[in-house]
Design a protein around this motif. Structure first.
Motif, PDB file in Angstrom:
ATOM      1  N   VAL A  39       0.870  -1.176   0.000  1.00 14.10           N
ATOM      2  CA  VAL A  39       0.000   0.000   0.000  1.00 14.10           C
ATOM      3  C   VAL A  39       0.906   1.224   0.000  1.00 14.10           C
ATOM      4  N   VAL A  63      -8.140   6.245  -5.119  1.00 14.77           N
ATOM      5  CA  VAL A  63      -7.461   4.960  -4.968  1.00 14.77           C
ATOM      6  C   VAL A  63      -7.249   4.337  -6.340  1.00 14.77           C
ATOM      7  N   SER A  65      -5.568   0.534  -8.005  1.00 17.45           N
ATOM      8  CA  SER A  65      -5.070  -0.810  -7.697  1.00 17.45           C
ATOM      9  C   SER A  65      -4.332  -1.358  -8.900  1.00 17.45           C
ATOM     10  N   ASP A  88      -0.320  -3.776  -5.778  1.00 14.21           N
ATOM     11  CA  ASP A  88      -0.184  -2.491  -5.103  1.00 14.21           C
ATOM     12  C   ASP A  88      -1.521  -1.769  -5.046  1.00 14.21           C
ATOM     13  N   ILE A  89      -1.757  -1.130  -3.914  1.00 16.76           N
ATOM     14  CA  ILE A  89      -2.872  -0.191  -3.766  1.00 16.76           C
ATOM     15  C   ILE A  89      -2.228   1.172  -3.543  1.00 16.76           C
ATOM     16  N   THR A 117      -8.967   1.473   1.247  1.00 15.39           N
ATOM     17  CA  THR A 117      -8.072   0.314   1.305  1.00 15.39           C
ATOM     18  C   THR A 117      -8.847  -0.962   0.989  1.00 15.39           C
ATOM     19  N   GLY A 120      -9.657  -0.989  -2.646  1.00 17.66           N
ATOM     20  CA  GLY A 120      -8.484  -1.384  -3.424  1.00 17.66           C
ATOM     21  C   GLY A 120      -8.218  -2.875  -3.349  1.00 17.66           C
ATOM     22  N   HIS A 123     -10.611  -4.654  -5.627  1.00 19.67           N
ATOM     23  CA  HIS A 123     -10.188  -4.530  -7.030  1.00 19.67           C
ATOM     24  C   HIS A 123      -9.047  -5.497  -7.337  1.00 19.67           C
ATOM     25  N   LEU A 124      -8.080  -5.617  -6.435  1.00 16.07           N
ATOM     26  CA  LEU A 124      -6.972  -6.548  -6.653  1.00 16.07           C
ATOM     27  C   LEU A 124      -7.471  -7.986  -6.778  1.00 16.07           C
TER      28      LEU A 124
END
Length: 165
Positions: A39, A63, A65, A88-89, A117, A120, A123-124
């Protein structure tokens, strides 16, 4: 779970809360405990550059991602989740602060960063919100994770309403 939080923004943020809620979200999604996440907290100039470079959109965003190994939550209770690099965020506290202030249920920058967070992380893990049904699923899961984490921490008051679009 290996989670690195790197604050390059020049703004003081609650890094421990970001770490804790990311860990909680990944555990709730049953991601392998040896997986890795990064992060990065950046200022508006850095976020704007990333937003233009990767999304071809002007201005900073809240944000972003960047997935690496495209890990997904396991589908069955008995499946062993794969381990790997989540990715990565990137968070922008200046945008988060404004969004928290402008939200229907006003909340702090740190509360907004916690929400972002989780957003993100989802999304990951392949969740998106382009279509109405995807948005309902992702934002419902996001709210459940934030609410669960807040309850576990004994935090009172309403959870931040989703302000990401």
């Amino acid at each position: 779970m290996s989670i690195d939080v790197n604050n390059e923004s020049g703004t003081e943020v609650d890094e421990q809360a970001i770490l804790d809620i990311a860990r909680y979200a990944l555990a709730r999604m049953r991601i392998h405990p040896l997986s890795e996440l990064s992060v990065i907290v950046v200022d508006t100039d850095a976020m704007e550059q990333l937003h233009i470079q990767w999304m071809d959109l002007p201005g900073p965003t809240d944000v972003m991602s960047f997935p690496m190994d495209e890990l997904r939550p396991p589908g069955k209770d008995d499946e062993e989740p794969p381990q790997g690099l989540l990715g990565d965020i990137v968070l922008c506290p200046e945008v988060a602060k404004k969004q928290g202030e402008d939200a229907p249920t006003q909340h702090s920058m740190d509360e907004e960063l916690q929400l972002l967070t989780v957003h993100g992380v989802l999304h990951l893990l392949g969740y998106d919100h382009e279509e109405p049904d995807e948005k309902a699923e992702m934002f419902g899961l996001q709210a459940a994770i934030v609410d669960g984490w807040r309850a576990e921490k004994g935090l009172t008051g309403p959870s931040p309403a989703p302000t990401v679009s």
